[in-house]
Design a protein around this motif. Structure first.
Motif, PDB file in Angstrom:
ATOM      1  N   ASP A 101       0.809  -1.218   0.000  1.00  0.00           N
ATOM      2  CA  ASP A 101       0.000   0.000   0.000  1.00  0.00           C
ATOM      3  C   ASP A 101       0.844   1.271   0.000  1.00  0.00           C
ATOM      4  N   THR A 102       2.138   1.165   0.208  1.00  0.00           N
ATOM      5  CA  THR A 102       2.979   2.347   0.398  1.00  0.00           C
ATOM      6  C   THR A 102       3.707   2.820  -0.849  1.00  0.00           C
ATOM      7  N   ALA A 103       3.940   1.947  -1.821  1.00  0.00           N
ATOM      8  CA  ALA A 103       4.732   2.333  -2.990  1.00  0.00           C
ATOM      9  C   ALA A 103       4.406   1.450  -4.188  1.00  0.00           C
ATOM     10  N   ILE A 104       4.635   2.015  -5.347  1.00  0.00           N
ATOM     11  CA  ILE A 104       4.538   1.282  -6.610  1.00  0.00           C
ATOM     12  C   ILE A 104       5.913   1.381  -7.243  1.00  0.00           C
ATOM     13  N   VAL A 111       7.092   5.171  -6.908  1.00  0.00           N
ATOM     14  CA  VAL A 111       6.152   6.228  -6.547  1.00  0.00           C
ATOM     15  C   VAL A 111       5.671   5.921  -5.139  1.00  0.00           C
ATOM     16  N   THR A 113       3.094   6.368  -2.390  1.00  0.00           N
ATOM     17  CA  THR A 113       1.672   6.694  -2.433  1.00  0.00           C
ATOM     18  C   THR A 113       1.242   7.505  -1.222  1.00  0.00           C
ATOM     19  N   SER A 114       0.101   8.101  -1.356  1.00  0.00           N
ATOM     20  CA  SER A 114      -0.498   8.842  -0.259  1.00  0.00           C
ATOM     21  C   SER A 114      -1.538   7.936   0.396  1.00  0.00           C
ATOM     22  N   LYS A 128      10.129   4.444   1.948  1.00  0.00           N
ATOM     23  CA  LYS A 128      10.784   5.384   1.032  1.00  0.00           C
ATOM     24  C   LYS A 128      12.301   5.349   1.229  1.00  0.00           C
ATOM     25  N   ASP A 140       7.653  11.176  -4.567  1.00  0.00           N
ATOM     26  CA  ASP A 140       6.789  11.109  -3.392  1.00  0.00           C
ATOM     27  C   ASP A 140       5.499  11.866  -3.660  1.00  0.00           C
ATOM     28  N   MET A 141       4.393  11.148  -3.785  1.00  0.00           N
ATOM     29  CA  MET A 141       3.106  11.760  -4.075  1.00  0.00           C
ATOM     30  C   MET A 141       2.486  12.421  -2.846  1.00  0.00           C
ATOM     31  N   ARG A 142       3.104  12.268  -1.683  1.00  0.00           N
ATOM     32  CA  ARG A 142       2.563  12.881  -0.472  1.00  0.00           C
ATOM     33  C   ARG A 142       2.868  14.363  -0.387  1.00  0.00           C
ATOM     34  N   ASN A 146       4.783  17.195  -5.334  1.00  0.00           N
ATOM     35  CA  ASN A 146       5.065  15.886  -5.933  1.00  0.00           C
ATOM     36  C   ASN A 146       6.503  15.802  -6.435  1.00  0.00           C
TER      37      ASN A 146
END
Length: 154
Positions: A101-104, A111, A113-114, A128, A140-142, A146
């Protein structure tokens, strides 16, 4: 013994059905366009029974069974992916074992994720850091802008 069993299954084009979805995928398919070189996993926290859930489980979550299942999962992954990035569990975040759930990650790009649930937002930083430490280009999309962390200092 388990490892040799997994290796023979993986080399034979094992069909794997995810328990979270109905998607079926093939590991080690010779026709596959991707060769997976790394996988990130996170340990099972003792606080797992406090993880977010839409419904309460019928039976209480068994920490020992969860650890046993996670160990088998890790053993299987070690048979099909050369490098495992094993991130320690964090008791402050009962859901941290659900690292997907944290990264792709695709190739050398990641990436971050938020995460939607406020109680999970703190899980992301250590993931990260791990991805940056192995040289991935991390976006980092958070953040508000970005930003792309190509310099690997964030």
């Amino acid at each position: 013994m388990i490892q040799s069993h997994f290796r023979s299954l993986a080399s034979s084009g094992l069909k794997h059905t995810s328990t979270r979805t109905t998607t079926t995928s093939t590991f080690r398919n010779p026709q596959s366009l991707r060769n997976y070189t790394s996988v990130a996993i996170r340990g099972v926290p003792n606080s797992l029974s406090n993880a977010l859930a839409k419904e309460l489980p019928t039976d209480p979550i068994s920490f020992s069974k969860a650890v046993e299942q996670h160990d088998v999962y890790k053993e299987y992954l070690s048979c099909i992916v050369p490098r495992i990035i094993d991130i320690e569990a964090d008791e402050s975040f009962p859901d941290c074992v659900f690292i997907e759930d944290t990264a792709i990650v695709i190739d050398d790009q990641a990436v971050i994720t938020s995460i939607g649930a406020d109680s999970r937002k703190g899980e992301v930083d250590v993931v990260k850091e791990a991805l940056v430490s192995i040289g991935l280009i991390v976006t980092d999309m958070r953040s508000d802008d970005n930003s792309n962390d190509n310099d690997n200092d964030n």
